[in-house]
Design a protein around this motif. Structure first.
Motif, PDB file in Angstrom:
ATOM      1  N   SER A 107      47.157  36.805  24.106  1.00 56.50           N
ATOM      2  CA  SER A 107      45.412  36.409  23.703  1.00 56.50           C
ATOM      3  C   SER A 107      45.500  35.885  25.319  1.00 56.50           C
ATOM      4  CB  SER A 107      46.316  35.314  22.704  1.00 56.50           C
ATOM      5  OG  SER A 107      46.420  34.121  23.620  1.00 56.50           O
ATOM      6  N   THR A 108      43.327  35.267  24.865  1.00 53.80           N
ATOM      7  CA  THR A 108      42.821  35.109  25.380  1.00 53.80           C
ATOM      8  C   THR A 108      43.339  33.577  25.804  1.00 53.80           C
ATOM      9  OG1 THR A 108      41.098  36.296  24.849  1.00 53.80           O
ATOM     10  CG2 THR A 108      40.480  34.004  25.865  1.00 53.80           C
ATOM     11  N   ALA A 109      43.780  32.500  25.138  1.00 52.35           N
ATOM     12  CA  ALA A 109      44.292  31.175  24.699  1.00 52.35           C
ATOM     13  C   ALA A 109      44.980  31.269  26.370  1.00 52.35           C
ATOM     14  CB  ALA A 109      44.366  30.756  23.724  1.00 52.35           C
ATOM     15  N   VAL A 110      46.556  32.255  25.701  1.00 48.42           N
ATOM     16  CA  VAL A 110      47.814  32.203  26.402  1.00 48.42           C
ATOM     17  C   VAL A 110      47.226  33.254  28.209  1.00 48.42           C
ATOM     18  CG1 VAL A 110      49.670  33.453  27.014  1.00 48.42           C
ATOM     19  CG2 VAL A 110      49.262  32.500  24.677  1.00 48.42           C
TER      20      VAL A 110
ATOM     21  N   ARG B 206      45.102  30.082  29.804  1.00 47.70           N
ATOM     22  CA  ARG B 206      46.762  28.956  30.053  1.00 47.70           C
ATOM     23  C   ARG B 206      47.691  28.546  31.154  1.00 47.70           C
ATOM     24  NH1 ARG B 206      48.347  27.860  25.302  1.00 47.70           N
ATOM     25  NH2 ARG B 206      49.833  29.390  25.027  1.00 47.70           N
ATOM     26  N   GLU B 207      47.936  30.828  31.641  1.00 45.28           N
ATOM     27  CA  GLU B 207      49.096  31.133  32.619  1.00 45.28           C
ATOM     28  C   GLU B 207      47.337  30.936  33.816  1.00 45.28           C
ATOM     29  OE1 GLU B 207      52.120  32.578  32.828  1.00 45.28           O
ATOM     30  OE2 GLU B 207      51.879  31.929  30.567  1.00 45.28           O
ATOM     31  N   LEU B 208      46.816  31.155  34.188  1.00 45.16           N
ATOM     32  CA  LEU B 208      45.709  31.045  35.133  1.00 45.16           C
ATOM     33  C   LEU B 208      45.506  30.098  35.479  1.00 45.16           C
ATOM     34  CD1 LEU B 208      43.743  34.047  34.432  1.00 45.16           C
ATOM     35  CD2 LEU B 208      45.209  34.210  35.613  1.00 45.16           C
TER      36      LEU B 208
ATOM     37  N   SER C  11      40.575  27.831  31.841  1.00 48.90           N
ATOM     38  CA  SER C  11      39.744  26.946  30.313  1.00 48.90           C
ATOM     39  C   SER C  11      39.679  28.200  29.392  1.00 48.90           C
ATOM     40  CB  SER C  11      38.316  26.303  29.571  1.00 48.90           C
ATOM     41  OG  SER C  11      37.505  27.153  30.119  1.00 48.90           O
ATOM     42  N   VAL C  12      40.171  28.339  27.924  1.00 47.64           N
ATOM     43  CA  VAL C  12      39.802  29.726  27.447  1.00 47.64           C
ATOM     44  C   VAL C  12      38.007  30.132  27.936  1.00 47.64           C
ATOM     45  CG1 VAL C  12      39.622  30.612  25.166  1.00 47.64           C
ATOM     46  CG2 VAL C  12      41.655  29.071  25.217  1.00 47.64           C
ATOM     47  N   ARG C  13      37.322  29.016  27.702  1.00 46.04           N
ATOM     48  CA  ARG C  13      35.701  29.513  27.545  1.00 46.04           C
ATOM     49  C   ARG C  13      35.214  30.200  29.117  1.00 46.04           C
ATOM     50  NH1 ARG C  13      32.472  31.804  25.871  1.00 46.04           N
ATOM     51  NH2 ARG C  13      30.217  31.279  25.737  1.00 46.04           N
ATOM     52  N   THR C  14      35.878  29.733  30.314  1.00 45.94           N
ATOM     53  CA  THR C  14      36.208  30.502  31.395  1.00 45.94           C
ATOM     54  C   THR C  14      36.409  31.672  31.543  1.00 45.94           C
ATOM     55  OG1 THR C  14      36.318  28.419  32.848  1.00 45.94           O
ATOM     56  CG2 THR C  14      36.501  30.341  33.739  1.00 45.94           C
ATOM     57  N   LEU C  15      37.661  32.304  30.649  1.00 43.31           N
ATOM     58  CA  LEU C  15      37.874  33.136  30.612  1.00 43.31           C
ATOM     59  C   LEU C  15      36.907  34.553  29.852  1.00 43.31           C
ATOM     60  CD1 LEU C  15      39.648  35.551  31.019  1.00 43.31           C
ATOM     61  CD2 LEU C  15      41.381  34.646  29.697  1.00 43.31           C
TER      62      LEU C  15
END
Length: 70
Positions: A15-18, A21-23, A26-30
């Motif tokens: 998911s975008t959240a995972v 986090r790995e990168l 923030s989720v919003r940045t991705l």
């Protein structure tokens, strides 16, 4: 004599959240990077949720940074 079987293992999609986090972003940045076309998800579900191959995403970001240094 039998040939050696070669099996291609599909990438693990997260998911975008995972992925964020790995990168370490923030989720919003991705999400913004995706909206701007800076990164492209490997899959978008019928419900509109992005799925990412984190290793490919890291490679893409590294390559982009090398091509377009600030």
């Amino acid at each position: 004599m039998r040939g050696i079987a070669c099996r291609i293992v599909p990438p693990k999609l997260v998911s975008t959240a995972v992925a964020a986090r790995e990168l370490g972003v923030s989720v919003r940045t991705l999400q913004l990077w995706a909206q701007q076309g800076a990164v492209i998800p490997d899959l978008v579900t019928p419900g509109g949720h992005a799925r990412w191959d984190v290793e490919r995403l890291r490679r893409d970001l590294r390559d982009k940074r090398q091509r377009d240094p600030e």
